[in-house]
Design an enzyme around this catalytic site. Structure first.
Site, PDB file in Angstrom:
ATOM      1  NE  ARG A   8      -6.702   4.453   5.689  1.00  0.00           N
ATOM      2  CZ  ARG A   8      -5.711   5.038   6.359  1.00  0.00           C
ATOM      3  NH1 ARG A   8      -5.837   5.279   7.643  1.00  0.00           N
ATOM      4  NH2 ARG A   8      -4.610   5.397   5.761  1.00  0.00           N
ATOM      5  NE  ARG A  10       0.669  12.508   7.212  1.00  0.00           N
ATOM      6  CZ  ARG A  10       1.022  13.727   7.552  1.00  0.00           C
ATOM      7  NH1 ARG A  10       0.123  14.571   7.982  1.00  0.00           N
ATOM      8  NH2 ARG A  10       2.267  14.120   7.445  1.00  0.00           N
ATOM      9  CG  ASP A  22       3.169   1.761   9.436  1.00  0.00           C
ATOM     10  OD1 ASP A  22       2.823   2.609  10.273  1.00  0.00           O
ATOM     11  OD2 ASP A  22       3.320   2.028   8.220  1.00  0.00           O
ATOM     12  NE  ARG A  37       0.403  10.386  10.031  1.00  0.00           N
ATOM     13  CZ  ARG A  37       0.096   9.354   9.248  1.00  0.00           C
ATOM     14  NH1 ARG A  37      -1.074   8.776   9.344  1.00  0.00           N
ATOM     15  NH2 ARG A  37       0.964   8.918   8.354  1.00  0.00           N
ATOM     16  N   PRO A  38       1.733  16.660  11.218  1.00  0.00           N
ATOM     17  CG  PRO A  38       3.542  17.751  12.195  1.00  0.00           C
ATOM     18  CD  PRO A  38       2.700  16.523  12.298  1.00  0.00           C
ATOM     19  CB  CYS A  79      -4.000  11.002  11.904  1.00  0.00           C
ATOM     20  SG  CYS A  79      -3.684   9.305  11.679  1.00  0.00           S
ATOM     21  CG  ASP A 113       6.528  20.730  10.213  1.00  0.00           C
ATOM     22  OD1 ASP A 113       5.882  19.663  10.219  1.00  0.00           O
ATOM     23  OD2 ASP A 113       7.542  20.885  10.906  1.00  0.00           O
ATOM     24  CE  LYS A 144      -1.767   1.717   4.019  1.00  0.00           C
ATOM     25  NZ  LYS A 144      -1.464   3.145   4.183  1.00  0.00           N
ATOM     26  CG  ASN A 145       2.441   2.789   3.570  1.00  0.00           C
ATOM     27  OD1 ASN A 145       1.265   3.079   3.382  1.00  0.00           O
ATOM     28  ND2 ASN A 145       2.968   2.677   4.777  1.00  0.00           N
TER      29      ASN A 145
HETATM   30  C1  UD1 Z   1       4.470   7.113   6.293  1.00  0.00           C
HETATM   31  C2  UD1 Z   1       3.576   5.905   6.149  1.00  0.00           C
HETATM   32  C3  UD1 Z   1       3.050   5.472   7.506  1.00  0.00           C
HETATM   33  C4  UD1 Z   1       4.205   5.254   8.480  1.00  0.00           C
HETATM   34  C5  UD1 Z   1       5.117   6.468   8.512  1.00  0.00           C
HETATM   35  C6  UD1 Z   1       6.371   6.258   9.351  1.00  0.00           C
HETATM   36  C7  UD1 Z   1       2.553   6.115   3.987  1.00  0.00           C
HETATM   37  C8  UD1 Z   1       1.335   6.423   3.181  1.00  0.00           C
HETATM   38  N1  UD1 Z   1       2.449   6.247   5.298  1.00  0.00           N
HETATM   39  O1  UD1 Z   1       3.652   8.174   6.823  1.00  0.00           O
HETATM   40  O2  UD1 Z   1       2.307   4.258   7.326  1.00  0.00           O
HETATM   41  O3  UD1 Z   1       3.679   5.033   9.769  1.00  0.00           O
HETATM   42  O4  UD1 Z   1       5.549   6.809   7.181  1.00  0.00           O
HETATM   43  O5  UD1 Z   1       7.097   5.185   8.870  1.00  0.00           O
HETATM   44  O6  UD1 Z   1       3.564   5.706   3.457  1.00  0.00           O
HETATM   45  N2  UD1 Z   1       6.414  14.768  10.669  1.00  0.00           N
HETATM   46  C9  UD1 Z   1       6.493  16.116  10.971  1.00  0.00           C
HETATM   47  N3  UD1 Z   1       6.280  17.021   9.959  1.00  0.00           N
HETATM   48  C10 UD1 Z   1       6.016  16.617   8.663  1.00  0.00           C
HETATM   49  C11 UD1 Z   1       5.960  15.248   8.375  1.00  0.00           C
HETATM   50  C12 UD1 Z   1       6.167  14.337   9.399  1.00  0.00           C
HETATM   51  O7  UD1 Z   1       6.733  16.500  12.113  1.00  0.00           O
HETATM   52  O8  UD1 Z   1       5.870  17.475   7.795  1.00  0.00           O
HETATM   53  C13 UD1 Z   1       6.648  13.781  11.736  1.00  0.00           C
HETATM   54  C14 UD1 Z   1       5.452  12.853  11.933  1.00  0.00           C
HETATM   55  O9  UD1 Z   1       4.501  13.427  12.807  1.00  0.00           O
HETATM   56  C15 UD1 Z   1       6.112  11.622  12.500  1.00  0.00           C
HETATM   57  C16 UD1 Z   1       7.459  11.581  11.770  1.00  0.00           C
HETATM   58  O10 UD1 Z   1       7.680  12.925  11.316  1.00  0.00           O
HETATM   59  O11 UD1 Z   1       6.369  11.791  13.865  1.00  0.00           O
HETATM   60  C17 UD1 Z   1       7.521  10.646  10.598  1.00  0.00           C
HETATM   61  O12 UD1 Z   1       6.428  10.888   9.741  1.00  0.00           O
HETATM   62  P1  UD1 Z   1       6.479  10.543   8.199  1.00  0.00           P
HETATM   63  O13 UD1 Z   1       7.668   9.700   7.936  1.00  0.00           O
HETATM   64  O14 UD1 Z   1       6.327  11.790   7.412  1.00  0.00           O
HETATM   65  O15 UD1 Z   1       5.170   9.680   8.008  1.00  0.00           O
HETATM   66  P2  UD1 Z   1       4.198   9.658   6.764  1.00  0.00           P
HETATM   67  O16 UD1 Z   1       4.978   9.842   5.514  1.00  0.00           O
HETATM   68  O17 UD1 Z   1       3.036  10.536   7.014  1.00  0.00           O
END
Ligand code: UD1
Length: 455
Positions: free
Chosen positions: A406, A96, A313, A125-126, A120, A128, A26-27
């Protein structure tokens, strides 16, 4: 009146036995789908799992103007009419990963007006880090009324970091990589995520004519090109689905062969299960045979981390197994420190798990779990409850399984092939826990005969 939601009714304590095919990831699929927008030729993506998230992404691509068909696991994405530069709230709120549209929109259309993704159940889940990365490439943006409005005159390669408070970001690495492939000059991403899904996206983009190197090393080099072409691709197997079935096999004292396990992608999970005492052998390079084996089962002390560390995950599914493992285990969740919504539900099934401190739980193994009605709060929490219900004595209801839909393709069909007694039903007010409370007519007379009728 709203339609009743689906739930699983599971009769547990039956060993899972047999062979199961792991579906496409999926991811990995979701960013490939938006990456197909970067060309103006059709792309074909095979081994795509038929999941709610994939269907939601198809709707998003169609909204953006692409023509999409999905037949027998193959997606055809024709982006020639891709010209819509806004994504409204209803499309963002479903998933997301819809935010993955932003990189291709900036690269192809020069602008994007996109609703902020919501919060979420697994924590804050920002976005930024995504926005910081785009800014470094020359994008200006502002927020208004829940939307991000972003535009640029041209995307220009640079050297940037995507490090955040909880490590590097998978999503931001994908999004910035998709914008940078069509930028002028070279982009270097220091602290790029190293997840297998990043490797998959980089290789997919290269098959379209991009020039990306360093994928999997933490430092990505992206030399911008003028144009990308359509491609044919087969999605890699889902490492989290593999982890879920492996854990379910162990929790039910089963004997299961998983077809489609990428050893490197699953290395930290397999290492943890080996430490726990599982017996594993590989009849073929991507075929894993797993049983409990003869070794004594040991509690684990796990910290979730970005790849190649233990994946967040698979944390909740492992928690279900550790709930049934003698001794005291610990899990520290460093990616989503609040991702423990499965814990009170596992405790309803008889587990003994406590919050130790913020982001950490302590699991005291119990000899057995007992069926109960429980509720999934998110995708992987749902998977953990299914694992626990399969191992528990008696009948369980796992409610709100739309979360599970999902991310798991044909979950109940696959489990039934392995001998599980699992049915999808509409949620009812009936609670399996009430069965053990129901008394025979004779007992009822005695118990309710006097004061018990009070209140
Ligand atoms: C992806 C995966 C999700 C997995 C996660 C971590 C997909 C669709 N989803 O989510 O299943 O749990 O990786 O392996 O592939 N963060 C910030 N700011 C940002 C983005 C992230 O602070 O702009 C933080 C998040 O809150 C979290 C960490 O960074 O604590 C990692 O998040 P991220 O790797 O971005 O997760 P996703 O890509 O959303």
């Amino acid at each position: 009146m709203p339609l009743p939601l689906d739930m699983y009714q599971i009769r547990g304590a039956r060993p899972l036995q047999g062979i199961v095919n792991i579906s496409g990831s999926k991811n990995a699929t979701l960013p490939l789908m938006t990456a197909a927008l970067l060309s103006d030729e059709p792309s074909y993506i095979e081994n795509v799992p038929n999941l709610r998230d994939v269907r939601a992404m198809i709707k998003l691509l169609q909204h953006l103007g692409a023509k999409v068909t999905f037949n027998a696991g193959t997606l055809k994405i024709d982006p020639r009419a891709f010209n819509v530069d806004s994504v409204h709230y209803d499309l963002m709120v479903r998933m997301r990963a819809s935010f993955y549209a932003m990189g291709p929109m900036l690269a192809r259309l020069g602008k994007a007006h996109i609703s902020m993704p919501g919060g979420c159940a697994i924590g804050d889940r920002p976005v930024d880090i995504h926005l910081r990365g785009f800014e470094e490439l020359g994008v200006r943006h502002h927020h208004r009324n829940g939307y991000i409005h972003a535009m640029h005159n041209s995307l220009v390669g640079t050297r940037l970091s995507l490090m955040g408070p909880n490590g590097t970001s998978v999503g931001a690495t994908c999004n910035v990589m998709m914008a940078a492939v069509l930028a002028k000059g070279t982009t270097i991403i220091d602290d790029a995520a190293r997840e297998p899904e990043i490797l998959e996206l980089a290789n997919f983009l290269n098959s379209m004519g991009a020039r990306i190197s360093g994928q999997g090393t933490g430092i990505l080099k992206i030399e911008g090109v003028k144009k990308l072409f359509g491609t044919n691709w087969k999605v890699c197997p889902d490492r989290i689905e593999a982890a879920t079935f492996a854990v379910a096999a162990l929790a039910t004292h089963g004997d299961v062969t998983l077809r489609g396990v990428q050893r490197t992608a699953c290395a930290s999970t397999l290492f943890a299960l080996e430490q726990w005492g599982a017996a594993m052998d590989w009849p073929e390079p991507d075929v894993l045979h797993i049983t409990r084996g003869k070794k004594e089962k040991r509690p684990l002390h796990i910290v979730t981390e970005p790849f190649p560390g233990f994946p967040t995950d698979a944390q909740s599914q492992l928690t279900a197994l550790l709930a049934l493992t003698p001794g005291t285990s610990h899990i520290r969740e460093t990616i989503y420190p609040e991702r423990f919504k499965h814990v009170p539900e596992l405790n309803r099934l008889g587990a003994n798990i406590r919050a130790a401190e913020k982001g950490k739980i302590e699991i005291s193994g119990v000899p057995a779990l007992e069926g109960a009605a429980v509720m999934a709060s998110d995708l992987r929490a749902g998977a953990a409850l299914i694992v626990a219900a399969l191992a528990a004595h008696g009948t369980s209801q796992v409610r709100r399984i739309y979360h599970v839909d999902r991310g798991y393709e044909m979950m109940e069909e696959k489990l039934r092939t392995l001998g599980a007694v699992i049915e999808r039903q509409k949620e009812t007010a009936e609670d399996p826990g009430m069965e053990s409370l129901s008394l025979s007519a004779e007992e009822e007379d005695v118990t309710l005969g006097g004061e018990a009728a009070e209140g």
